[in-house]
Design a protein around this motif. Sequence first.
Motif, PDB file in Angstrom:
ATOM      1  N   ALA A   1     -33.850   2.205  12.514  1.00  7.42           N
ATOM      2  CA  ALA A   1     -34.882   2.899  13.263  1.00  7.42           C
ATOM      3  C   ALA A   1     -36.080   2.886  12.560  1.00  7.42           C
ATOM      4  O   ALA A   1     -37.272   2.731  12.939  1.00  7.42           O
ATOM      5  CB  ALA A   1     -34.509   4.227  13.635  1.00  7.42           C
TER       6      ALA A   1
ATOM      7  N   ARG B   1     -37.653  -0.580  11.915  1.00  4.00           N
ATOM      8  CA  ARG B   1     -38.236  -1.040  13.236  1.00  4.00           C
ATOM      9  C   ARG B   1     -39.468  -0.152  13.540  1.00  4.00           C
ATOM     10  O   ARG B   1     -40.528  -0.821  14.217  1.00  4.00           O
ATOM     11  CB  ARG B   1     -37.336  -0.852  14.266  1.00  4.00           C
TER      12      ARG B   1
ATOM     13  N   ARG C   1     -43.435  -2.016  13.513  1.00  2.57           N
ATOM     14  CA  ARG C   1     -44.518  -2.009  14.798  1.00  2.57           C
ATOM     15  C   ARG C   1     -45.652  -1.161  14.767  1.00  2.57           C
ATOM     16  O   ARG C   1     -46.416  -0.883  15.564  1.00  2.57           O
ATOM     17  CB  ARG C   1     -43.802  -1.961  16.161  1.00  2.57           C
TER      18      ARG C   1
ATOM     19  N   GLU D   1     -48.766  -3.789  24.327  1.00  7.10           N
ATOM     20  CA  GLU D   1     -47.475  -3.381  23.829  1.00  7.10           C
ATOM     21  C   GLU D   1     -47.139  -2.201  22.737  1.00  7.10           C
ATOM     22  O   GLU D   1     -46.559  -1.286  22.920  1.00  7.10           O
ATOM     23  CB  GLU D   1     -46.576  -4.742  23.692  1.00  7.10           C
TER      24      GLU D   1
ATOM     25  N   MET E   1     -48.169   1.091  23.586  1.00  6.66           N
ATOM     26  CA  MET E   1     -47.223   1.811  24.513  1.00  6.66           C
ATOM     27  C   MET E   1     -46.010   2.169  23.680  1.00  6.66           C
ATOM     28  O   MET E   1     -45.340   3.147  23.814  1.00  6.66           O
ATOM     29  CB  MET E   1     -46.850   1.022  25.616  1.00  6.66           C
ATOM     30  N   ALA E   2     -45.498   1.296  22.704  1.00  2.06           N
ATOM     31  CA  ALA E   2     -44.184   1.571  21.877  1.00  2.06           C
ATOM     32  C   ALA E   2     -44.572   2.771  21.031  1.00  2.06           C
ATOM     33  O   ALA E   2     -43.473   3.406  20.743  1.00  2.06           O
ATOM     34  CB  ALA E   2     -44.046   0.470  20.847  1.00  2.06           C
TER      35      ALA E   2
END
Lengths: 263, 305
Positions: free
Chosen positions: A86, A89, A93, A119, A122-123
């Motif tokens: 987690a 990742r 991003r 994107e 928003m992530a």
Amino acid sequence: MSGPREDDQPLLSVRGLGKRYGDRIGCRDVSFDVWPGEVLAIVGESGSGKTTLLNCISTRLEPTTGAVRYRLRDGQERDLYEMSEAERRLLMRTDWGFVHQNPADGLRMSVSAGANVGERLMAVGQRHYGNIRGTAANWLERVEIAEDRIDDRPRDFSGGMRQRLQIARNLVTGPRLVFMDEPTGGLDVSVQARLLDLVRGLVADLGLAAIVVTHDLAVARLLSHRMIVMKDGAVIEAGLTDRVLDDPQAPYTQLLVSSILQV
Amino acid sequence: MTGQAQDIAGGMAAYNFAYLDEQTKRMIRRAILKGIAIPAYQVPFASREMPMPYGWGTGGVQVTASIIGRDDTLKVIDQGADDTTNAVSIRAFFQKVADVAVTTRTREASVIQTRHRIPEEPLTVSQVLVYQVPIPEPLRFLEPRETETRKMHALEEYGLMHVKLYEDIARHGHIATTYAYPVLVDDRYVMDPSPTPKFDNPKMDMCPALQLFGAGREKRIYAIPPYTRVVSLDFEDHPFEVQRFEEPCALCAARDVYLDEVILDDKGGRMFVCSDTDHCEERRAAGNRGHLAAEEAYATTEAAQ
């Protein structure tokens, strides 16, 4: 602030990195550091292990041996392969970018340019459409894509535009480190020149650190401060870009430099 | 709730109560219990072949078959109606294999199997709503890899869901998704409420009834326990809204219900009627009349005189 200044310490440290594919060697015993705001080029011929190395340090491929340490925004240095998935990742991003050689690998081809850029926002939890769209429009302008193309899909874009869109998509969250795998591969020469110019400007403006894999020495010359030369999975020469290109020491680097066509 | 193999045709081969064998029911009940324990998490289960094609509600039928008991009363709706082919067939199926009481009245039913709609009549704690789900994965159309979508659920990476809504606004000026509108359940899992119109999304929130979702072809079961928070995703500057209808139901004059458009002729004639047929009938029985129900109303009054 207590302790040494952040700029005095490397952003990314690679130590003794190796990757084996069964009996075959992808890369072996690679060590180097990348400092904040520095562009490092990894050059070498096809099959020399450049892309394997890039994938290993960007956590896309688990290395067989060695360690990759990264300094987070809070100054803490962490081993990437000891972080949870987690955390990795999230890092990928927010704090990192990855520009693929083929834009189709890094873009969502079926959603609009604006959504592609938005994107990541928003992530990380942005939920205001107007703001997301505004930021996306701003970034499209910075990578020289006309604002009225914001609702077009990347399918309808030329190769050069796709590559610029991919760069915008990666830079929108203000990353500190960007990985680029042959960013100008597959583009024609004039488009390459403009893209390089753009990337050089962005890297300088934003103070990004970047690791650029390329087989094109011109790209290395234009973009990078330092470079490492690979052959058969190992680093054979490393140093300041000017020094390596103007005064190559290793026989293979001499061969590589002398094989450039002088027009 | 269970039963031993029931001898239906005097010594001939017989079905077990509610078609599925007891081991299969246990397996499905375990999946249901896990689903209830982790609201909106998609639990894989060993979906069986059912005597109907995929897409006709095989997931919902398996869930219903696993929870139904002899004293349950079953209602089946398709597009809100009790009298459409799919609803009639599934109701007949359970009458045959479980011999349970059936009804079209929402209030009288203890188990309601549905495709598309949540009844207009508020549900109660003593009811279970079973949805037939075609595609359980809300992220499917943006991320085709199942390995990746599972990871995204595990790590709560739901940015992609908003990319879909962003695209809607960019293309249509508003969120144009009208059905299968994604929801966040219990502040954790994003869920596809199956092809229900978004009109019904608010009914899922804090619903007293247990909601079970079965996807037969995709082999997934998920659930929303009673009184669970269900929030429809949206943007701050484009908040979630349900459909609004300008006219009331043409038969029962109901407003604030979901209406179906029915084409009457080839000259542009049309009417809007309640999609929930039971609700519409009850309202008409209570004396509510829409503009196209006028003659019928007149006829009944005349007959009464």
